[in-house]
Design an enzyme around this catalytic site. Structure first.
Site, PDB file in Angstrom:
ATOM      1  N   GLU A  29       0.808  -1.415   0.008  1.00  0.00           N
ATOM      2  CA  GLU A  29      -0.009   0.022   0.098  1.00  0.00           C
ATOM      3  C   GLU A  29       0.985   1.306  -0.060  1.00  0.00           C
ATOM      4  OE1 GLU A  29      -1.890   1.027   3.750  1.00  0.00           O
ATOM      5  OE2 GLU A  29      -3.567   2.086   2.659  1.00  0.00           O
ATOM      6  N   ARG A  31       1.165   5.025   0.957  1.00  0.00           N
ATOM      7  CA  ARG A  31       0.297   6.209   1.457  1.00  0.00           C
ATOM      8  C   ARG A  31       0.815   7.631   0.630  1.00  0.00           C
ATOM      9  NH1 ARG A  31      -2.117   5.702   6.423  1.00  0.00           N
ATOM     10  NH2 ARG A  31      -2.764   7.669   6.159  1.00  0.00           N
ATOM     11  N   HIS A 112     -12.197   4.150   9.070  1.00  0.00           N
ATOM     12  CA  HIS A 112     -11.587   4.256   9.847  1.00  0.00           C
ATOM     13  C   HIS A 112     -11.968   4.909  11.294  1.00  0.00           C
ATOM     14  CE1 HIS A 112      -8.804   4.143   6.316  1.00  0.00           C
ATOM     15  NE2 HIS A 112      -8.021   3.437   7.198  1.00  0.00           N
ATOM     16  N   LYS A 137     -13.234  -2.414   3.984  1.00  0.00           N
ATOM     17  CA  LYS A 137     -12.181  -2.452   5.024  1.00  0.00           C
ATOM     18  C   LYS A 137     -12.616  -1.535   6.051  1.00  0.00           C
ATOM     19  CE  LYS A 137      -7.782  -0.013   5.819  1.00  0.00           C
ATOM     20  NZ  LYS A 137      -6.856   1.007   5.255  1.00  0.00           N
ATOM     21  N   SER A 196       2.607   1.987  10.484  1.00  0.00           N
ATOM     22  CA  SER A 196       1.801   3.068   9.897  1.00  0.00           C
ATOM     23  C   SER A 196       0.534   3.221  10.706  1.00  0.00           C
ATOM     24  CB  SER A 196       1.272   2.777   8.285  1.00  0.00           C
ATOM     25  OG  SER A 196       0.508   1.782   8.327  1.00  0.00           O
ATOM     26  N   LYS A 280      -2.578 -14.966  37.856  1.00  0.00           N
ATOM     27  CA  LYS A 280      -2.178 -16.584  38.066  1.00  0.00           C
ATOM     28  C   LYS A 280      -2.966 -17.148  39.511  1.00  0.00           C
ATOM     29  CE  LYS A 280       2.558 -16.716  36.996  1.00  0.00           C
ATOM     30  NZ  LYS A 280       3.796 -16.783  37.432  1.00  0.00           N
ATOM     31  N   ASP A 316       5.672 -23.483  37.349  1.00  0.00           N
ATOM     32  CA  ASP A 316       6.850 -22.362  37.750  1.00  0.00           C
ATOM     33  C   ASP A 316       7.755 -22.968  38.661  1.00  0.00           C
ATOM     34  OD1 ASP A 316       5.988 -20.226  36.203  1.00  0.00           O
ATOM     35  OD2 ASP A 316       4.537 -19.278  37.660  1.00  0.00           O
ATOM     36  N   ALA A 343       4.479 -16.443  41.184  1.00  0.00           N
ATOM     37  CA  ALA A 343       5.639 -17.330  40.821  1.00  0.00           C
ATOM     38  C   ALA A 343       6.320 -17.686  42.358  1.00  0.00           C
ATOM     39  CB  ALA A 343       6.625 -16.482  40.124  1.00  0.00           C
ATOM     40  N   THR A 364       5.171  -5.691  50.134  1.00  0.00           N
ATOM     41  CA  THR A 364       4.103  -5.916  51.184  1.00  0.00           C
ATOM     42  C   THR A 364       4.132  -6.876  52.163  1.00  0.00           C
ATOM     43  OG1 THR A 364       2.801  -4.901  49.417  1.00  0.00           O
ATOM     44  CG2 THR A 364       1.359  -5.919  51.323  1.00  0.00           C
ATOM     45  N   GLY A 446      16.582 -15.716  34.298  1.00  0.00           N
ATOM     46  CA  GLY A 446      14.947 -15.803  34.188  1.00  0.00           C
ATOM     47  C   GLY A 446      14.969 -16.651  32.994  1.00  0.00           C
ATOM     48  N   GLN A 453      10.004 -23.904  32.538  1.00  0.00           N
ATOM     49  CA  GLN A 453       8.584 -23.905  32.835  1.00  0.00           C
ATOM     50  C   GLN A 453       7.872 -23.940  31.434  1.00  0.00           C
ATOM     51  OE1 GLN A 453       6.085 -21.620  32.519  1.00  0.00           O
ATOM     52  NE2 GLN A 453       7.764 -19.952  31.229  1.00  0.00           N
ATOM     53  N   GLN A 457       4.894 -26.557  30.181  1.00  0.00           N
ATOM     54  CA  GLN A 457       3.714 -26.204  29.655  1.00  0.00           C
ATOM     55  C   GLN A 457       3.446 -26.811  28.318  1.00  0.00           C
ATOM     56  OE1 GLN A 457       3.856 -22.028  29.387  1.00  0.00           O
ATOM     57  NE2 GLN A 457       2.438 -21.836  31.188  1.00  0.00           N
TER      58      GLN A 457
HETATM   59  P1  NAP Z   1       2.774 -11.237  40.993  1.00  0.00           P
HETATM   60  O1  NAP Z   1       1.814 -12.350  41.193  1.00  0.00           O
HETATM   61  O2  NAP Z   1       2.235  -9.870  40.303  1.00  0.00           O
HETATM   62  O3  NAP Z   1       3.815 -10.852  41.991  1.00  0.00           O
HETATM   63  C1  NAP Z   1       4.423  -9.796  41.838  1.00  0.00           C
HETATM   64  C2  NAP Z   1       5.626  -9.471  42.818  1.00  0.00           C
HETATM   65  O4  NAP Z   1       6.301  -8.494  42.805  1.00  0.00           O
HETATM   66  C3  NAP Z   1       4.879  -9.335  44.160  1.00  0.00           C
HETATM   67  O5  NAP Z   1       5.658 -10.004  45.389  1.00  0.00           O
HETATM   68  C4  NAP Z   1       5.025  -7.891  44.270  1.00  0.00           C
HETATM   69  O6  NAP Z   1       5.170  -7.287  45.635  1.00  0.00           O
HETATM   70  C5  NAP Z   1       6.389  -7.429  43.617  1.00  0.00           C
HETATM   71  N1  NAP Z   1       6.537  -6.144  43.300  1.00  0.00           N
HETATM   72  C6  NAP Z   1       6.065  -5.807  42.216  1.00  0.00           C
HETATM   73  N2  NAP Z   1       6.444  -4.438  42.111  1.00  0.00           N
HETATM   74  C7  NAP Z   1       7.196  -4.149  42.963  1.00  0.00           C
HETATM   75  C8  NAP Z   1       7.941  -2.800  43.335  1.00  0.00           C
HETATM   76  N3  NAP Z   1       8.022  -1.665  42.589  1.00  0.00           N
HETATM   77  N4  NAP Z   1       8.850  -3.143  44.504  1.00  0.00           N
HETATM   78  C9  NAP Z   1       8.804  -4.207  45.156  1.00  0.00           C
HETATM   79  N5  NAP Z   1       8.177  -5.251  44.834  1.00  0.00           N
HETATM   80  C10 NAP Z   1       7.540  -5.322  43.873  1.00  0.00           C
HETATM   81  O7  NAP Z   1       3.760 -11.854  39.498  1.00  0.00           O
HETATM   82  P2  NAP Z   1       4.441 -13.042  39.319  1.00  0.00           P
HETATM   83  O8  NAP Z   1       3.862 -13.767  38.383  1.00  0.00           O
HETATM   84  O9  NAP Z   1       4.738 -13.705  40.587  1.00  0.00           O
HETATM   85  O10 NAP Z   1       5.773 -12.776  38.763  1.00  0.00           O
HETATM   86  C11 NAP Z   1       6.876 -12.375  39.625  1.00  0.00           C
HETATM   87  C12 NAP Z   1       8.100 -12.160  38.546  1.00  0.00           C
HETATM   88  O11 NAP Z   1       8.579 -13.595  38.444  1.00  0.00           O
HETATM   89  C13 NAP Z   1       8.045 -11.380  37.184  1.00  0.00           C
HETATM   90  O12 NAP Z   1       9.101 -10.449  37.155  1.00  0.00           O
HETATM   91  C14 NAP Z   1       7.878 -12.373  36.292  1.00  0.00           C
HETATM   92  O13 NAP Z   1       8.336 -12.115  35.097  1.00  0.00           O
HETATM   93  C15 NAP Z   1       8.755 -13.388  36.838  1.00  0.00           C
HETATM   94  N6  NAP Z   1       8.708 -14.838  36.461  1.00  0.00           N
HETATM   95  C16 NAP Z   1       9.490 -15.322  35.824  1.00  0.00           C
HETATM   96  C17 NAP Z   1       9.148 -16.662  35.255  1.00  0.00           C
HETATM   97  C18 NAP Z   1      10.229 -17.319  34.136  1.00  0.00           C
HETATM   98  O14 NAP Z   1       9.921 -18.221  33.916  1.00  0.00           O
HETATM   99  N7  NAP Z   1      11.348 -16.791  34.113  1.00  0.00           N
HETATM  100  C19 NAP Z   1       7.948 -17.305  35.460  1.00  0.00           C
HETATM  101  C20 NAP Z   1       7.163 -16.839  36.379  1.00  0.00           C
HETATM  102  C21 NAP Z   1       7.199 -15.558  36.948  1.00  0.00           C
HETATM  103  P3  NAP Z   1       3.476  -6.757  46.525  1.00  0.00           P
HETATM  104  O15 NAP Z   1       3.108  -7.990  47.020  1.00  0.00           O
HETATM  105  O16 NAP Z   1       4.192  -5.983  47.379  1.00  0.00           O
HETATM  106  O17 NAP Z   1       2.823  -6.312  45.473  1.00  0.00           O
END
Ligand code: NAP
Length: 478
Positions: A29, A31, A112, A137, A196, A280, A316, A343, A364, A446, A453, A457
């Site tokens: 396309e 433009r 659009h 479209k 675009s 989760k 996980d 996680a 927390t 990670g 993990q 799956q």
């Molecule tokens: P989740 O359930 O949303 O939990 C998030 C966690 O991060 C909580 O403990 C939260 O604390 C904390 N958090 C978020 N923002 C924060 C901040 N600004 N300062 C301090 N703590 C903070 O998420 P999740 O699924 O468990 O995932 C958590 C992490 O693990 C992510 O980074 C994800 O990418 C990673 N992960 C990786 C894999 C892998 O295969 N590599 C698999 C699963 C997860 P609060 O309780 O205070 O909110």
């Protein structure tokens, strides 16, 4: 078909892009509204694939600066010069006369809406169908995931060739699914950064990763739900495995805010799901069965649709424990886990089950306390890390994840003489891991956790256990 829009300011620049786009696209396309003093003859002479000539007026977010008369002259000239297609806005008063003058060219009549996907889109489409144009479209803005269903429904029901896409981050799935459901074409960018319209996906990704030209009717849809999902690598990993094993399946990113709405509109139509933050735990309310380990962990990161029965699992825990156990025994080791979300719960459960001495630290503290009471371990705040003796440090917070890559969940001066696993895989080496490595720690990214993990799956969905070398190969080329 894949159509790449060319957005250039001069005719020569447009021609260079037409040549590049023609190497990948089925249609291009141009433009013309972006081009200062466009030379239509030169543009049409440069075509290697069928060209769509578009001269969008300002009120359709176009860039044409001349008068309406000048715009119509360009469109009429394009028809006279034998353009393959011209795109005309649905409210153009001259639409009828352009259709009457079209000869072999095809007319795309387009609507659009950059604010929403209106509920009466089907009425708008029927009006467009009655114009006598060859192709309808619609490009409308998705304000939520369900807007895609409005558009996909139009594609499935249309009696005329139709191009229908939703723009924006929520609309990304329509750009992949609409052509698979029979839309005339989908728009793709030449490369990332050359979009675009908002939400456009690079053409090579549509072809090589999503395989929109290879999948057969009856394909199975898998995907990830979360917010954010745009940085998730799951679509690369799983789609490459689907391709490798010749499966008629696709894996998409679903940006989900409202889990109840998603469950009502999409859940039972999908073959399987990965679940990421923040869903989760909440996903469990919408499943028919939950695996006992996931039940104990209290979080699900994998859903399998087993002939209509939705089953929840958690991969996980193994994702983290497999690479950790390659580096160290867990039994009797002092493990400090940062985070108390989905996680973290999975890994906490696994560490305790393997005899580790666990402390949970979280922003927390009440959440860390609740989890620690459940599992019978220590807990505290993230600032308590300095005084927590640690052999194994595991970060399961999102601190340090793109875009806040300069942050670390704890003061890295105290990260010494330990094995450190960071769950974040974007970036692959977080600030925490870089500093830990400098301090002589053994580190696990990670990405390694992700590979393990995700492989679990894939096995739950397909019954196939991907070979170890293949997993690394697939992840390395992401
Ligand atoms: P989740 O359930 O949303 O939990 C998030 C966690 O991060 C909580 O403990 C939260 O604390 C904390 N958090 C978020 N923002 C924060 C901040 N600004 N300062 C301090 N703590 C903070 O998420 P999740 O699924 O468990 O995932 C958590 C992490 O693990 C992510 O980074 C994800 O990418 C990673 N992960 C990786 C894999 C892998 O295969 N590599 C698999 C699963 C997860 P609060 O309780 O205070 O909110």
């Amino acid at each position: 078909m894949i159509c790449i829009p060319v957005v250039a300011q001069t005719t020569d620049e447009a021609i260079t892009q037409i040549h590049r786009a023609s190497l990948i696209a089925d249609l291009v396309e141009v433009r013309v509204d972006y081009i200062k003093k466009p030379d239509l003859k030169k543009i049409l002479a440069a075509r290697q694939k069928p060209l769509i000539i578009t001269v969008m007026p300002g009120h359709e977010n176009g860039k044409f600066e001349g008068t309406e008369q000048e715009r119509l002259e360009l469109l009429t000239q394009a028809l006279k010069m034998g353009a393959d297609y011209i795109d005309v806005n649905w409210d153009c008063p001259a639409l009828g006369s352009l259709i009457a003058a079209k000869k072999k060219s095809k007319i795309i009549v387009s609507y659009h809406n950059f604010n929403e996907t209106p509920h009466n889109l089907d009425e708008i489409v029927s009006r467009m169908q009655s114009t006598g144009a060859d192709i309808i479209k619609t490009a409308t803005y998705a304000n939520n995931l369900s807007d895609n269903l409005t558009v996909l429904d139009l594609v499935e029901k249309s009696t005329k060739p139709i191009i229908a896409i939703c723009m924006g981050a929520y609309g990304e799935i329509s750009r992949i699914l609409a052509p698979l459901k029979g839309a005339y074409l989908t728009f793709a960018s030449l490369e990332a950064g050359k979009e675009s319209a908002p939400g456009q996906i690079p053409a090579e990704t549509l072809q090589d990763i999503y395989r929109i030209q290879d999948l057969k009717p009856g394909f199975m849809v898998y995907g990830i739900i979360g917010n954010p999902v745009s940085k998730s690598k799951g679509y690369l990993f799983h789609n490459k495995l689907f391709k490798h094993y010749g499966l008629n399946s696709i894996y998409l990113n679903f940006l989900v805010d409202d889990i109840a709405e998603f469950a009502a509109d999409f859940l039972d139509t999908l073959a399987g799901l990965s679940i990421t933050m923040p869903h989760k735990q909440s996903i469990m309310n919408f499943l028919n069965e939950i695996d006992p380990i996931a039940e104990k962990i209290g979080a699900v990161n994998t859903v399998v649709n087993d002939k209509g029965t939705l089953k929840g699992y958690n991969t996980d825990m193994l994702g983290a424990l497999i690479p950790l156990q390659h580096k160290t025994d867990i039994q009797h080791k002092r493990a400090t886990l940062l985070g108390a979300g989905g996680a973290a719960r999975a890994i906490a459960y696994g560490i305790i089950a393997r005899g580790g001495r666990l402390t949970i630290l979280n922003r927390t503290v009440a959440k860390a306390a609740a989890l620690a009471h459940e599992l019978g371990c220590e807990y505290g705040s993230l600032s308590g890390f300095e005084k927590t003796p640690t052999d194994i440090l595991i970060n399961m917070t999102s601190v340090g994840m793109h875009p806040t890559v300069d942050e670390s969940p704890v003061d890295t001066r105290f990260v010494k003489n330990m094995v450190v696993l960071d769950g974040i895989y974007n970036p692959q080496k977080t600030r925490l891991l870089c500093e830990a490595e400098k301090n002589g720690c053994s580190i696990i990214s990670g990405a390694e956790m992700f590979i393990h993990q995700a492989a679990e799956q894939f096995k739950l969905w397909t019954g196939i256990q991907p070979e170890a070398n293949l997993l690394e190969e697939v992840f390395a080329c992401n």
